[in-house]
Design a protein around this motif. Structure first.
Motif, PDB file in Angstrom:
ATOM      1  N   LEU B  66       6.951  -5.487   0.960  1.00 29.70           N
ATOM      2  CA  LEU B  66       5.853  -6.295   1.492  1.00 29.70           C
ATOM      3  C   LEU B  66       4.555  -5.804   0.875  1.00 29.70           C
ATOM      4  O   LEU B  66       4.411  -4.611   0.596  1.00 29.70           O
ATOM      5  CB  LEU B  66       5.774  -6.143   3.013  1.00 29.70           C
ATOM      6  N   TYR B  67       3.643  -6.697   0.631  1.00 30.09           N
ATOM      7  CA  TYR B  67       2.358  -6.316   0.063  1.00 30.09           C
ATOM      8  C   TYR B  67       1.266  -6.759   1.022  1.00 30.09           C
ATOM      9  O   TYR B  67       0.967  -7.948   1.129  1.00 30.09           O
ATOM     10  CB  TYR B  67       2.164  -6.973  -1.302  1.00 30.09           C
ATOM     11  N   ILE B  68       0.671  -5.780   1.734  1.00 30.22           N
ATOM     12  CA  ILE B  68      -0.398  -6.112   2.675  1.00 30.22           C
ATOM     13  C   ILE B  68      -1.704  -6.119   1.906  1.00 30.22           C
ATOM     14  O   ILE B  68      -2.066  -5.130   1.264  1.00 30.22           O
ATOM     15  CB  ILE B  68      -0.462  -5.091   3.826  1.00 30.22           C
ATOM     16  N   ASP B  69      -2.367  -7.246   1.913  1.00 28.44           N
ATOM     17  CA  ASP B  69      -3.500  -7.436   1.016  1.00 28.44           C
ATOM     18  C   ASP B  69      -4.573  -8.247   1.727  1.00 28.44           C
ATOM     19  O   ASP B  69      -4.289  -9.001   2.664  1.00 28.44           O
ATOM     20  CB  ASP B  69      -3.017  -8.196  -0.232  1.00 28.44           C
ATOM     21  N   LYS B  70      -5.786  -8.107   1.242  1.00 25.55           N
ATOM     22  CA  LYS B  70      -6.859  -8.955   1.756  1.00 25.55           C
ATOM     23  C   LYS B  70      -6.571 -10.427   1.421  1.00 25.55           C
ATOM     24  O   LYS B  70      -6.909 -11.334   2.169  1.00 25.55           O
ATOM     25  CB  LYS B  70      -8.178  -8.532   1.105  1.00 25.55           C
ATOM     26  N   TRP B  71      -5.908 -10.631   0.275  1.00 22.46           N
ATOM     27  CA  TRP B  71      -5.653 -11.992  -0.211  1.00 22.46           C
ATOM     28  C   TRP B  71      -4.217 -12.428   0.023  1.00 22.46           C
ATOM     29  O   TRP B  71      -3.300 -11.632  -0.060  1.00 22.46           O
ATOM     30  CB  TRP B  71      -5.926 -12.074  -1.724  1.00 22.46           C
TER      31      TRP B  71
END
Ligand SMILES: Nc1ncnc2c1ncn2[C@@H]1O[C@H](COP(=O)(O)OP(=O)(O)OP(=O)(O)O)[C@@H](O)[C@H]1O
Ligand SMILES: [Mg+2]
Lengths: 240, 411
Positions: B66-71
């Motif tokens: 999973l990639y937790i990102d602002k975008w």
């Protein structure tokens, strides 16, 4: 024994609202090894009769026995088989396949008869030799003279050993000398035991035959033996 | 049985003769089929190529990350909303790492683009990946030389670098990268590891082959201001089955860390490769649609052309058909002859198309790796044969049922 027995054959063409009676009531018997010429004015029904005899066309009415088989009741496939095995056609315009050489043209009926390749080539070659074209086996029709083309056509008619040869004005497109050579060839073929029916306009061509049937307006006008039959001299043939 | 085989063979030979006798006409006829088959083969090749590249790319990145990102990576609709989100910083990461129980590994990532040099060899705009030593566990990287940077190197922000295979090939054509000092944005780094070739073109910026990996502290020290940049938190689930649960946990933790109340929207996005997968699917879908459209169209045009030409051919050869019938050709023999003729023409067109497609795919391969499939060959042959049969049936039937007397009289 009759090879051909037609009784009360009629052929009617419908052209628009008009009926054209090409044959009205024709009855003829032809025996094995006969040599018959069919004559008559243009439009008298000669070609129509030949087409019926050759199983290319079915009569409107009447009965046709070929070799004691009732042809009138046969279907398309059976007729194709009869044409292939029992009948050899020779046409006025030769009707060779223009892009195929002499050998392939002569082979063609054997292809449809299902003869294996090697035997087929052998027989086709022999038929070409028999009509004097041993040097023209791989020539295409446009590389042959009219007389030579007709010889290829005759070889094609003979190659299946048919019961009868049907020739509709075979000399019509040839000059008289070449025509005479073709008639000599027919004479030879007849002498070997073949049955020949030949349509012609020319009295002197008809006199090569042993019997002349004259048609007029779709009826048989006369049917008689040729009294002073003309037998061509063998040495007059010079093919190549 | 024998006679049927014999008839088939003879029909084929007769058809071949006819084709040879009418070369120009046959070639024109082949054109439509040629185009159709070229497109269909090229398309299936390209799709297979994209698919292969995607699979290898995916497995290099790991499908359970999973990639937790602002975008949000794959949705661009609410761009303006996302722009106003708070950045994700290292404190978020530390808190997340502290609280998350399910993940196998968690790593902060920040990127920068720098020029990388060794001697006279240089690469502009290299995608620089800054993370910690746990990062490697969020990937499936394998190494051709050396290792990933260690926890100590990471924590103390040492100038060490792990380089992707493309970077290594360009800077060190002789393959002797290990322990060399390279310059990244003018700063010296020691190469401690070189990755095997991993990913593929399809990943674009994510392609590890074109990246350089350094400790995140080093990035902050040299290339990014820690108090501005927003980071991505990579979260690897313990196994793919736990991905969904891990995601739910991550969302809860992040909301807590960010102090969101129950009626506030997430001010972060949790990205997954699935997003990329559906994007790729869309691309493939478009290629397929366009390809099938062109194929269908050109095959249709080709078929109509062949039908026309076969009709003309039947007409031209009416007399020939009459002759053949007079000397004993059955209806089915004539039918077979013309069917063979049209399908042989189509097959020839199809095979030429196949060859053209294979050559073209070699050229396309330079930009976009393709993968030639055996099924493409089968498709080409089957499609062109069927087209030939369909296009030939009406003219062949017309020829077969010609009346011999009429045909012979035809001039
Ligand atoms: N397919 C056809 N449709 C209509 N009428 C036809 C057809 N075939 C022949 N006929 C007519 O039948 C009659 C006989 O024709 P046929 O061809 O048998 O004559 P022919 O004796 O061979 O003449 P020629 O010596 O000119 O060849 C002619 O009046 C001809 O117009
Ligand atoms: Mg006539």
């Amino acid at each position: 024994m009759n090879i051909i027995n037609i009784e009360h054959i009629a052929k009617v063409y419908q052209v628009g609202f008009e009926e054209v009676h090409a044959l009205r009531d024709v009855s003829i018997r032809i025996d094995k090894n006969e040599y018959v010429a069919i004559m008559g004015p243009s439009g008298s029904g000669k070609s129509t009769l030949m087409n019926v005899l050759g199983c290319l066309d079915t009569p409107t009415s009447g009965k046709y026995d070929f070799n004691n088989q009732n042809v009138s009741e046969m279907n398309d496939n059976q007729l194709a088989k009869i044409r292939n095995k029992e009948i050899g056609f020779v046409f006025q315009t030769f009707n060779l396949l223009p892009r195929s050489d002499a050998l392939h043209n002569v082979e063609l009926p054997l292809i449809y008869a299902g003869v294996p390749t090697a035997e087929r080539k052998e027989r086709a070659k022999q038929a070409l030799i028999d009509v004097g074209l041993e040097n023209r086996i791989h020539h295409k029709p446009n590389e042959l003279s009219g007389g030579q083309r007709q010889r290829v056509a005759i070889a094609r008619a003979l190659v299946t050993n048919p019961s009868i040869i049907l020739a509709d004005e075979p000399t019509g497109n040839l000059d008289s000398k070449t025509g005479e050579e073709i008639m000599l060839l027919f004479n030879e073929i007849h002498c070997k035991g073949n049955t020949i029916i030949l349509v012609t306009h020319e009295e002197y061509i008809a006199e090569h035959a042993a019997r002349i049937v004259r048609l007029k307006d779709g009826l048989v006008e006369s049917d008689e033996k040729v009294l002073n039959r003309y037998i061509p001299k063998l040495n007059s043939a010079n093919v190549n | 049985m024998y006679t049927i085989l014999f008839e088939i063979r003879e029909s084929l030979l007769i058809a071949l003769r006819a084709i040879r006798a009418n070369k120009m006409r046959s070639i024109l006829t082949m054109l439509g089929i040629f185009i159709g088959v070229t497109v269909v083969v090229l398309m299936s090749t390209a799709i297979k190529g994209i698919d292969n590249a995607f699979q290898t790319g995916m497995s290099a990145l790991g499908s359970d990350v999973l990639y937790i990102d602002k975008w949000a990576w794959f949705e661009h609709d609410e761009w303006w909303k996302m722009r106003n989100r708070r950045r994700i910083d290292m404190n978020d990461f530390y808190a997340f790492k502290e609280q998350a129980k399910l993940p196998l590994a968690v790593a902060p990532v920040i990127n920068s683009r720098q020029t990388v040099k060794f001697g006279d060899n240089r690469i502009e705009n290299v995608f620089l990946n800054g993370s910690n030593s746990d990062y490697v566990q969020t990937t499936n990287f394998t190494f051709s030389m050396g290792r990933f940077y260690s926890e100590i190197e990471s924590n103390s922000a040492r100038h060490v670098a792990v380089i992707g295979s493309d970077v290594s090939n360009t800077l060190f054509p002789r393959g002797d990268a290990l322990d060399k000092e390279i310059k990244i944005g003018g700063v010296n780094f020691r190469v401690v590891g070189v990755l095997d070739e991993q990913g593929s073109w399809i990943l674009g910026n994510f392609n590890p082959d074109k990246q350089v990996f350094i400790p995140i502290g080093t990035i902050f020290k040299n290339f990014q201001n820690q108090s501005f940049g927003t980071i991505t938190i990579n979260v690897r689930a313990a196994n793919p089955l736990l991905l969904e649960e891990t995601k739910i946990e991550a969302e809860g933790i992040m909301r807590k860390i960010r102090g969101l109340t129950f009626n506030e929207e997430n001010d972060f996005s949790i990205n997954q490769q699935e997003g990329l997968a559906s994007q790729i699917d869309q691309t493939v879908g478009v290629i397929q649609f366009v390809g099938f459209f062109i194929t269908g169209l050109s095959l249709f045009v080709g078929a109509v052309g062949i039908m026309n030409i076969m009709f003309v051919s039947v007409k031209e050869r009416t007399k020939e058909i009459g002759v053949r019938k007079a000397i004993g050709a059955k209806r089915r023999t004539i039918l077979g002859q013309f069917l063979f003729e049209s399908s042989t023409i189509c097959l020839a067109g199809g095979l030429v198309g196949l060859i053209a497609a294979l050559l073209l795919s070699k050229i396309v391969n330079q930009f976009l790796p393709t993968s030639v499939q055996w099924d493409a060959v089968v498709i080409a042959i089957v499609v062109s044969l069927i087209t030939g049969l369909i296009a030939g049936i009406a003219p062949a039937y017309t020829a077969a049922k010609l009346d011999p007397v009429e045909a012979l009289r035809y001039e």
